[in-house]
Design an enzyme around this catalytic site. Sequence first.
Site, short mmCIF file in Angstrom:
data_model
loop_
_atom_site.label_atom_id
_atom_site.label_comp_id
_atom_site.label_asym_id
_atom_site.label_seq_id
_atom_site.Cartn_x
_atom_site.Cartn_y
_atom_site.Cartn_z
N GLU A 206 0.70 -1.21 0.05
CA GLU A 206 -0.05 -0.17 -0.14
C GLU A 206 0.93 1.21 -0.03
OE1 GLU A 206 -3.04 -0.25 2.92
OE2 GLU A 206 -4.01 -1.85 2.23
N GLU A 329 -5.38 -8.35 -0.45
CA GLU A 329 -5.83 -8.21 0.98
C GLU A 329 -7.33 -7.87 0.69
OE1 GLU A 329 -4.24 -5.40 3.80
OE2 GLU A 329 -2.35 -5.78 3.12
O1 AHR Z 1 -5.40 -5.74 7.18
C1 AHR Z 1 -5.15 -4.72 7.66
C2 AHR Z 1 -4.10 -3.57 7.08
O2 AHR Z 1 -5.11 -3.22 6.18
C3 AHR Z 1 -2.89 -3.99 6.53
O3 AHR Z 1 -1.78 -3.79 7.36
C4 AHR Z 1 -2.87 -2.99 5.33
O4 AHR Z 1 -2.01 -3.41 4.29
C5 AHR Z 1 -4.47 -2.49 4.93
O5 AHR Z 1 -4.40 -1.34 5.19
#
Ligand code: AHR
Length: 513
Positions: A206, A329
């Site tokens: 990110e 994610e």
């Molecule tokens: O999953 C929690 C967080 O969400 C992770 O660390 C990040 O990559 C995302 O913003």
Amino acid sequence: MKKNILILLLALLLGSTAFAQNATIKIDIDRTIGEIDPNIYGVFMEPIHFNGARMGLPDSVDFNTLYGTLYDPASSKANEDGFIKDYIDAMKELKITNMRWPGGNFLMGYDWKDGIGSKDQRPTRINLAWGGKDNNHVGTDEWMKLNKSIGSENVVAVNLGLGSILDAAYWVEYCNYKGGTYYSDLRAKNGHAAPYNVKIWDLGNEVDGLPWELGHKNADDYVETAREAAKAMKAVDPSIKLVGSGSSYYEPTGKWIDWNRKVLNGIGDKIDYLSIHRYWEGGSPDNYYAYMGDGAMDFDEKIKIVAGQIATASVQNDFKHPIHLSVDEWGAFARNFMAVLPIAQCLNSFIRHADVVKMANFTMLTSLLSNDPKNGTFKSPVFYTFKAFSNNCIGTSVDTYVSCDTFGTAQYRGIPYLDVTAVYSKETNKIVVNVINRHQDKAITADVISASGNFSGKAEASIVNSDDLKAPFDFASQAQYIPVTKEAKFSGNKLTYTFPPHSFTQIKASLAR
Ligand code: AHR
């Protein structure tokens, strides 16, 4: 008076006819979308630390997703490596194919060299992303052991936030170099003579997340850093595949689209995947239709837009290799049934875009099981939903035609009540149809028509549903969460089934051909 009653009855009848929920689903196994990559059934894991204040609880409450939850050598439930067996058994049952670690936001402040060698010599550091302390007892060799016991691949993310390119290259050396160099020999000294051969590496996490990400960069700086990191990491092991950090910061200006374009044009020649993150964005679960509809449309739209960007950049730059999409994610976090249909819909999106989505990682490994502080872990409908996909939806994603009533939200119009995907396996000649009925109150009866041969043998429907969407999952009710299985009747090429309101149903049938 009598006439009025008649008119009223007629109106009611017409009204209910207008809202009759009948549908048609057509499946033709010759109209293929793409092969489903088993890597879409991956998980993501990082040490997220919460103290009570952060969770609106007394500050004495301290919770970490890894330490004390998944890793707890003192627990009677731990295996010989200190990992809790319940989770390992669950991941095996889910057939989890890969695990992305060690973050996440954590990664961008993490020094991998803190997590090797004798545990009592490892430094305790502040978890810069999430707060609290990290004793580094789960480091590279422990993550490897965890994945070995699950039977999953490691997907390692390197620190391109506060870390250095050199350390990223050294990490590849520690993991993949056969021997005779400083870090490969150190790995052998730590008890692991054979290289781990980690195939897929993420170039940061990110990185566009300006407000929260440690070591955020603008797109131009990220491109420069990632390009040089790719060069150094591939100098150590040219066979590795790299994942570029696409956008995960969907601020309303649409800058996220520019980020992806710049990253694709800048390092598209170096990467095999572009990653995006998307958590369910349906607004408040109190507004059922907005929650279901907006969340689903948004999720699918993100995939479609980025897939288009990949195709555009590939043509503009004449890339000779494919770039795939990794949704590394994703998740929906209600601790009740309101998480279940979103999870099924996200998995349906991956199947619908099987030609481009070749990896996905559910956040987090530990969220796939529910945990009762007093009684321990249990399998909720979230577990069974994921399992229905990861165990049964391997093969070819085939196009589906769906005709059914639709609903609208303030943001989107014409959202079909039924969200449908189909998967065909050549090996078994079986078809799996995944149907989410998003209607809150009405069952929908659908004719499922096979355009490429009759159904044969016995067809089975397995249903995940709950009368109470808001009831928290609870340990005592776990037996009720096991999906109900019924025979699905068919005649020739037509199978007719009634899908209950707010349910996920998976139909498994064989084809006679
Ligand atoms: O999953 C929690 C967080 O969400 C992770 O660390 C990040 O990559 C995302 O913003």
